[in-house]
Design a protein around this motif. Structure first.
Motif, mmCIF file in Angstrom:
data_model
loop_
_atom_site.group_PDB
_atom_site.id
_atom_site.type_symbol
_atom_site.label_atom_id
_atom_site.label_comp_id
_atom_site.label_asym_id
_atom_site.label_seq_id
_atom_site.Cartn_x
_atom_site.Cartn_y
_atom_site.Cartn_z
ATOM 1 N N ALA A 352 0.840 -1.199 0.000
ATOM 2 C CA ALA A 352 0.000 0.000 0.000
ATOM 3 C C ALA A 352 0.874 1.248 0.000
ATOM 4 C CB ALA A 352 -0.925 0.000 1.210
ATOM 5 N N ARG A 353 1.980 1.190 0.744
ATOM 6 C CA ARG A 353 2.892 2.333 0.806
ATOM 7 C C ARG A 353 3.619 2.500 -0.528
ATOM 8 N NH1 ARG A 353 5.177 1.021 5.350
ATOM 9 N NH2 ARG A 353 6.991 0.102 4.366
ATOM 10 N N GLN A 354 4.107 1.372 -1.070
ATOM 11 C CA GLN A 354 4.853 1.433 -2.331
ATOM 12 C C GLN A 354 3.998 2.036 -3.449
ATOM 13 O OE1 GLN A 354 5.826 -2.360 -4.066
ATOM 14 N NE2 GLN A 354 7.287 -1.491 -5.508
ATOM 15 N N TYR A 355 2.734 1.605 -3.505
ATOM 16 C CA TYR A 355 1.850 2.088 -4.568
ATOM 17 C C TYR A 355 1.191 3.424 -4.223
ATOM 18 C CZ TYR A 355 2.372 -1.866 -7.639
ATOM 19 O OH TYR A 355 2.903 -2.776 -8.518
ATOM 20 N N ALA A 356 1.451 3.922 -3.018
ATOM 21 C CA ALA A 356 0.833 5.174 -2.563
ATOM 22 C C ALA A 356 -0.681 5.112 -2.765
ATOM 23 C CB ALA A 356 1.426 6.380 -3.289
ATOM 24 N N ALA A 357 -1.260 3.971 -2.359
ATOM 25 C CA ALA A 357 -2.698 3.776 -2.536
ATOM 26 C C ALA A 357 -3.464 4.716 -1.626
ATOM 27 C CB ALA A 357 -3.081 2.334 -2.222
ATOM 28 N N GLY A 358 -4.418 5.423 -2.189
ATOM 29 C CA GLY A 358 -5.199 6.373 -1.412
ATOM 30 C C GLY A 358 -6.502 5.771 -0.926
ATOM 31 N N GLY A 359 -7.287 6.590 -0.258
ATOM 32 C CA GLY A 359 -8.634 6.214 0.158
ATOM 33 C C GLY A 359 -8.655 5.033 1.102
ATOM 34 N N TYR A 360 -9.794 4.330 1.093
ATOM 35 C CA TYR A 360 -9.970 3.217 2.038
ATOM 36 C C TYR A 360 -9.016 2.065 1.762
ATOM 37 C CZ TYR A 360 -13.036 2.515 -1.957
ATOM 38 O OH TYR A 360 -13.521 2.441 -3.237
ATOM 39 N N VAL A 361 -8.540 1.926 0.508
ATOM 40 C CA VAL A 361 -7.604 0.830 0.221
ATOM 41 C C VAL A 361 -6.278 1.074 0.951
ATOM 42 C CG1 VAL A 361 -6.267 -0.340 -1.586
ATOM 43 C CG2 VAL A 361 -8.639 0.303 -2.013
ATOM 44 N N GLY A 362 -5.761 2.288 0.856
ATOM 45 C CA GLY A 362 -4.521 2.620 1.553
ATOM 46 C C GLY A 362 -4.715 2.634 3.066
ATOM 47 N N ARG A 363 -5.789 3.275 3.494
ATOM 48 C CA ARG A 363 -5.995 3.458 4.940
ATOM 49 C C ARG A 363 -6.249 2.143 5.655
ATOM 50 N NH1 ARG A 363 -9.880 8.069 3.468
ATOM 51 N NH2 ARG A 363 -8.301 9.467 2.604
ATOM 52 N N ALA A 364 -6.877 1.186 4.975
ATOM 53 C CA ALA A 364 -7.129 -0.115 5.604
ATOM 54 C C ALA A 364 -5.828 -0.901 5.740
ATOM 55 C CB ALA A 364 -8.143 -0.912 4.787
ATOM 56 N N SER A 365 -4.787 -0.476 4.996
ATOM 57 C CA SER A 365 -3.491 -1.139 5.077
ATOM 58 C C SER A 365 -2.445 -0.204 5.674
ATOM 59 C CB SER A 365 -3.044 -1.611 3.689
ATOM 60 O OG SER A 365 -3.941 -2.584 3.193
ATOM 61 N N GLY A 366 -2.874 0.692 6.523
ATOM 62 C CA GLY A 366 -1.951 1.488 7.321
ATOM 63 C C GLY A 366 -1.374 2.721 6.659
ATOM 64 N N ARG A 367 -1.787 3.034 5.415
ATOM 65 C CA ARG A 367 -1.240 4.254 4.798
ATOM 66 C C ARG A 367 -2.102 5.450 5.190
ATOM 67 N NH1 ARG A 367 -1.492 7.279 -0.180
ATOM 68 N NH2 ARG A 367 0.444 8.465 -0.340
ATOM 69 N N ASP A 368 -1.509 6.289 6.015
ATOM 70 C CA ASP A 368 -2.251 7.379 6.628
ATOM 71 C C ASP A 368 -2.117 8.632 5.769
ATOM 72 O OD1 ASP A 368 -3.629 8.952 8.366
ATOM 73 O OD2 ASP A 368 -2.024 9.126 9.834
ATOM 74 N N PHE A 369 -2.859 8.680 4.681
ATOM 75 C CA PHE A 369 -2.827 9.869 3.823
ATOM 76 C C PHE A 369 -4.250 10.318 3.529
ATOM 77 C CE2 PHE A 369 -3.097 11.815 -0.401
ATOM 78 C CZ PHE A 369 -2.222 12.875 -0.249
ATOM 79 N N ASP A 370 -4.467 11.608 3.624
ATOM 80 C CA ASP A 370 -5.766 12.192 3.296
ATOM 81 C C ASP A 370 -5.487 13.572 2.717
ATOM 82 O OD1 ASP A 370 -8.250 13.441 3.248
ATOM 83 O OD2 ASP A 370 -8.953 12.412 5.056
ATOM 84 N N ALA A 371 -5.811 13.770 1.457
ATOM 85 C CA ALA A 371 -5.507 15.054 0.807
ATOM 86 C C ALA A 371 -6.184 16.212 1.524
ATOM 87 C CB ALA A 371 -5.937 15.010 -0.665
ATOM 88 N N ARG A 372 -7.323 15.941 2.158
ATOM 89 C CA ARG A 372 -8.022 17.016 2.864
ATOM 90 C C ARG A 372 -7.197 17.532 4.045
ATOM 91 N NH1 ARG A 372 -13.396 13.983 4.467
ATOM 92 N NH2 ARG A 372 -11.820 12.383 4.805
ATOM 93 N N ARG A 373 -6.361 16.638 4.594
ATOM 94 C CA ARG A 373 -5.573 17.007 5.775
ATOM 95 C C ARG A 373 -4.120 17.301 5.406
ATOM 96 N NH1 ARG A 373 -4.375 11.972 9.129
ATOM 97 N NH2 ARG A 373 -2.883 11.843 7.433
ATOM 98 N N ASP A 374 -3.520 16.441 4.567
ATOM 99 C CA ASP A 374 -2.081 16.544 4.322
ATOM 100 C C ASP A 374 -1.731 17.592 3.269
ATOM 101 O OD1 ASP A 374 -1.456 14.514 6.190
ATOM 102 O OD2 ASP A 374 -2.188 13.037 4.751
ATOM 103 N N LEU A 375 -2.627 17.826 2.328
ATOM 104 C CA LEU A 375 -2.431 18.905 1.350
ATOM 105 C C LEU A 375 -3.668 19.792 1.465
ATOM 106 C CD1 LEU A 375 -1.190 16.635 -1.572
ATOM 107 C CD2 LEU A 375 0.225 18.144 -0.195
#
Lengths: 503, 190
Positions: A352-375
């Motif tokens: 998930a990190r390698q592919y920079a998967a966003g949304g629920y796919v990334g977040r369900a696998s520990g990738r803590d990114f949200d454009a609303r918050r981080d950008l």
């Protein structure tokens, strides 16, 4: 370890590009950036082409910075990024199909969007050429071994969903390889946008993926506003947030029900579908369209909240808040349903990190990114909300992320309604040349729009990158070792966009 | 679960009577309907939906037809998984060149008599994508179309009105005698 901005400081900066820097890079720097991606120091946001240039957008998690790197390709060739960083593979195949640029060293010679049926090659390239109408053969990746058999599914599927082809190789019931083939919904959207007025292009942007029409129109409008240096009126900014959260709510509610339905638990589907319908009806009452298509445009919004809108929304929020917790309990306490979702279709955190998967796919696998918050962009920079993350990466985790996001969207809707400022809802957009980029958090993840305006109020080039580009490949990984019968369940838990990626 | 089920029994029924919307297209449909085919199809229709490159907006609204508010099965309409089981192909999208062959194959696989419904602006005439190198510009350019349901996307009510019209529209200027003769003809064929 230099930051992304320092690493690209030697490149020539393009002043017209906003809000993040765009720099011209040479081969050495291009390769250095590719290795930044491959060793995980930066994430790949997007990779797209023009007639004789290729652009790559990178994101640094640590200092939350974005840089667009551009390499000129007068010879029509550039060093492949996918050679070092596999997540770029399909993006480069698509770029080659559309722009005719050759990624040197790309480990896959097959077309992606071009199925050999357009009658033209490289439609966005320097010299689009007529081509024979021929059905190109497509060789799927081989899978060999005793007792393996193939199952071909699509492009037309059994349900009411978008077209795409899935080639399974299975041993008995167990899937050993899935290969996706997409591009069936390719409509030539980016070519259609070229030379169009902003109003026409905004309508096309809103039809890249119908379920994310608000997110696309939002990202497109923000990119135009970045390029022309204008800001929409405050009320429009908050109304956009309202529409974006309504869209997220409707899609998540639909998905939660549909995932359970694919595990043969129709009761959840029936109840979630009622809630989804209520959201769409409220959207229609507020903005005059159930999916809120064409409501967000450069400069603001076309529809102010209807006089009865706020009341309709508060009624809706009350209804969902009353019904939803019980449905969550139902999901959580039904052992036969949990038996299907827990542990199925697991995606590891590293992938998930390698592919920079966003949304629920990334977040369900520990990738803590949200454009609303981080950008952060308005109105979200003035709102408080949480971005849920989980580590399990299975179907169950993707359901729970959606459940938590439904709760967050409900509280965001209340907050937006409480703070909605009065005033105008649109401002004129000047006909200026410029380049703009925007990331907007849609229900699937971050939608990226990059564009160049020609100075006469028309689009010179617009690229739209769906979040599913980074999610589709993970579905192939997630399904490995699962049984064929669990594919619809896993697929629905991803709910990737077909049209969004096919463009 | 028990509470959810009890609530479903106790709460009022959500399903709404169909708000009739008569478009010119639906009115014209009556004149075009072939009585022989109608007699054979009876009062229920099996529908195979084909996405020929839509943006997915139409699919969202077609899926909504199954929810409690619209409940399309009460009209004898149901979605089937295979074109072999279908009476109606419900086609969305501008028909991308990459989907044209799949659409043709689905049409060939559907047994006659069959109807083709083009749903949504793209399916009717290519919509916003009519000028694209990648689209043929509407369903009619690939297969014959019997009914068009415009809208971007069409609302569930508009979709339902169109589909119900296929069931209820009667050949306009046809006498009872004529339709009785047609029925006999069908019997002799079958």
């Amino acid at each position: 370890m230099p930051s992304l901005e320092k690493a690209t400081a030697q490149g020539r900066r393009i002043e017209a590009h906003r809000p993040w820097p765009r720099v011209m890079v040479d081969d050495a720097l291009w390769q250095a950036l590719a290795s930044r991606l491959s060793d995980g120091r930066s994430s790949l946001l997007g990779l797209w082409g023009e007639a004789s240039a290729v652009h790559m957008a990178l994101y640094d998690d640590r200092n939350k910075s974005v840089v667009v790197a551009t390499r000129d390709c007068p010879s029509g060739r550039y060093p492949s990024v996918a050679r070092f960083h596999p997540p770029a593979l399909r993006l480069e195949r698509a770029l080659r199909d559309l722009c005719g640029l050759t990624p040197v060293g790309l480990p896959d010679a097959r077309g992606w969007l071009d199925h050999g049926r357009w009658g033209v090659t490289a439609p966005l390239g320097a010299a689009p050429a007529q081509s024979e109408q021929a059905t190109a053969t497509y060789s799927f990746l081989p899978a060999e071994g005793d007792g393996l058999h193939q199952i071909a599914v699509g492009p037309i599927h059994a349900g009411i969903i978008e077209p795409g082809h899935f080639r399974f190789t299975a041993n008995g019931e167990t899937i050993v390889r899935l290969e996706e083939r997409l591009g069936y919904a390719h409509k030539g959207t980016e070519a259609l946008m070229t030379g169009r007025t902003l109003a026409e292009a905004a309508r096309l942007a809103g039809r890249v993926s119908g379920d994310s029409t608000v997110a696309y129109a939002y990202a497109f409008s923000r990119a135009v506003e970045a390029a022309t240096g204008i800001a929409p009126p405050a009320r429009a900014v908050w109304l956009r947030g309202l529409m974006a959260e309504l869209e997220r709510l409707a899609n998540h509610l639909g998905d939660i029900g549909a995932i359970c339905n694919d595990a043969s638990f129709a009761l959840m589907q029936a109840n979630c579908a009622i809630l989804r319908e209520r959201v769409l009806r409220a959207a229609s009452r507020c903005f005059g369209h159930r999916l809120m298509m064409d409501r967000i445009v450069p400069g603001g919004v076309t529809a102010d909240l209807a006089p009865s809108g706020a009341e309709a929304l508060r009624e809706l929020i009350g209804a969902v808040e009353k019904a939803f917790p019980r449905l969550v309990d139902l999901y959580d306490n039904t052992a036969s349903l949990q038996d299907r979702t827990v542990g199925a279709g697991r995606v590891g955190a590293a992938l998930a990190r390698q592919y920079a998967a966003g949304g629920y796919v990334g977040r369900a696998s520990g990738r803590d990114f949200d454009a609303r918050r981080d950008l952060a962009y308005p109105p979200y920079d003035a709102l408080t909300f949480e971005t849920p993350t989980l580590e399990d990466g299975d179907v169950d985790a993707r359901v729970w992320i959606r459940i938590r996001e439904v709760e967050q969207s409900l509280s965001l809707l209340v907050a937006i309604l409480d703070q909605l400022p009065p005033g105008a809802v649109a401002t004129p957009v000047p006909s200026e040349a410029g380049e703009g980029m925007a990331l907007v958090e849609g229900f699937r993840g971050d939608v990226l729009v990059w564009l160049r305006l020609d100075g006469s109020g028309r689009i010179a080039r617009c690229h739209l990158r769906d979040p599913s580009w980074m999610q589709w490949p993970l579905l192939e990984a997630a399904i490995e070792g699962n049984i064929v019968a669990d594919f619809p369940l896993c697929n629905k838990s991803f709910n990737c966009a077909y049209s969004g990626c096919d463009l | 679960m028990r509470r959810t089920l009890f609530d479903s029994l106790a709460n009022p029924i959500l399903t709404e009577p169909l708000a009739k919307e008569q478009t010119d297209e639906i009115a014209a449909l009556a004149g075009k309907l072939d009585a022989a085919a109608r007699a054979r199809l009876g009062r229920s229709l099996s529908i195979r939906q084909v996405d020929a490159g839509s943006c997915n907006g139409c699919e969202l609204e077609i899926n909504a037809l199954a929810n409690a508010f619209y409940d399309l099965e009460r009209f004898g309409l149901r979605f089937v998984a295979s074109p072999r089981h279908a009476d109606v192909l419900l086609v969305t999208g501008p028909v991308t060149k990459n989907m044209r062959e799949a659409l043709l194959r689905a049409y060939e696989a559907t047994p006659s008599p069959k109807w083709v419904v083009a749903a949504g602006g793209c399916a009717c005439d290519g919509g916003y994508f009519a000028a694209s190198y990648a689209c043929i510009g509407g369903v009619e350019k690939a297969i014959p179309v019997d009914l068009r349901i415009p809208g971007c996307p069409p609302t569930p009510t508009a979709l339902l009105n169109g589909l119900v019209a296929l069931l209820t529209a009667r050949p306009a200027a046809q006498s009872k005698q004529q339709s009785a003769r047609d029925d006999r003809k069908i019997k002799s064929i079958t």
